[in-house]
Design an enzyme around this catalytic site. Structure first.
Site, PDB file in Angstrom:
ATOM      1  N   TYR A 151      12.366  37.928  26.667  1.00  0.00           N
ATOM      2  CA  TYR A 151      13.023  37.152  25.609  1.00  0.00           C
ATOM      3  C   TYR A 151      13.049  35.676  25.976  1.00  0.00           C
ATOM      4  O   TYR A 151      12.656  34.817  25.183  1.00  0.00           O
ATOM      5  CB  TYR A 151      14.449  37.660  25.380  1.00  0.00           C
ATOM      6  CG  TYR A 151      15.178  36.886  24.297  1.00  0.00           C
ATOM      7  CD1 TYR A 151      15.005  37.213  22.962  1.00  0.00           C
ATOM      8  CD2 TYR A 151      15.999  35.792  24.607  1.00  0.00           C
ATOM      9  CE1 TYR A 151      15.642  36.489  21.959  1.00  0.00           C
ATOM     10  CE2 TYR A 151      16.628  35.065  23.615  1.00  0.00           C
ATOM     11  CZ  TYR A 151      16.451  35.419  22.302  1.00  0.00           C
ATOM     12  OH  TYR A 151      17.065  34.696  21.304  1.00  0.00           O
ATOM     13  N   LYS A 155      10.880  32.618  24.130  1.00  0.00           N
ATOM     14  CA  LYS A 155      11.532  31.522  23.431  1.00  0.00           C
ATOM     15  C   LYS A 155      11.165  30.166  24.031  1.00  0.00           C
ATOM     16  O   LYS A 155      11.054  29.163  23.309  1.00  0.00           O
ATOM     17  CB  LYS A 155      13.048  31.722  23.437  1.00  0.00           C
ATOM     18  CG  LYS A 155      13.503  32.871  22.540  1.00  0.00           C
ATOM     19  CD  LYS A 155      13.113  32.639  21.077  1.00  0.00           C
ATOM     20  CE  LYS A 155      13.668  33.690  20.150  1.00  0.00           C
ATOM     21  NZ  LYS A 155      13.320  33.443  18.729  1.00  0.00           N
TER      22      LYS A 155
END
Length: 210
Positions: A151, A155
């Site tokens: 994650y 990002k």
């Protein structure tokens, strides 16, 4: 975002893997049929993006704004989302990267090309606080919340992709920006809120200054 866009007079396409969820959102927000359409979209599929573009053009003539908001998060976990770094499965890495990064890349590429050809537009990519800094892993134990390596890395990559396209398309009148929100209240436990607040205060006002 859909409400804000409609409020400003935009016609909106709500896209999701689940067409039913799109329609439920339209009903909940009370957006008229003239102002929006629901579409099924798999962000990790270029074919699905191309169909969404064709459907959007068919209904509204062109697309001026793209919000890339799909992501694999604590609200939509992969099977081993909470596995630690040492044991994080390759399949979960690939799936999170497919949704968070590849999906954003494909949306920018396919819809962005349409904007370039039509003289301009605006792309808003949804990054994260963890696309700017690393998660503070000490505040999560016992909260039911986990921040996997894929994650955070995905990002960071979304922010980098945004910078790349912002300079690439600046003279094409296509604005490319990223929003990187911090924590969003979602009924968290009191001790998690306390740990988070203390962490922010300590990072903002270091206690070891002399």
């Amino acid at each position: 975002m859909a409400s804000a866009l409609v409020e400003k007079g935009a016609k909106v396409i709500l896209a999701d893997l689940s067409l039913e969820k799109c329609q439920d959102t339209i009903d909940k927000l009370r957006i008229s049929a003239e102002m929006t359409i629901p579409l099924r979209l798999d962000v990790a599929s270029s074919t699905s993006w191309k169909k969404a573009l064709a459907d959007g053009i068919e209904h509204f003539g062109k697309i001026d704004i793209l919000v890339n908001g799909a992501a694999s998060t604590n609200q939509s976990k992969t099977a081993s989302f909470e596995a630690g770094f040492e044991n994080f499965p390759e399949e979960d890495w690939d799936r999170i990267m497919d949704i968070n990064l590849k999906g954003t890349f494909l949306g920018c590429q396919i819809i962005g090309q349409h904007m370039v050809q039509n003289g301009g537009g605006s792309i808003i990519n949804i990054g994260s606080l963890y696309g700017v800094v690393s998660p503070n892993h000490r505040i999560y134990p016992g909260t039911g919340i986990f921040q996997p390596v894929a994650y955070s890395v995905s990002k960071h990559a979304v922010v980098s992709l945004t910078k790349y396209l912002a300079t690439l398309w600046a003279d094409k009148h296509v604005r490319v920006n990223a929003l990187s929100p911090g924590g969003v209240w979602n009924g968290h436990e009191a001790y998690f809120m306390s740990d988070t607040s203390n962490s922010i205060l300590q990072e903002t006002w270091p206690t070891n200054l002399t």
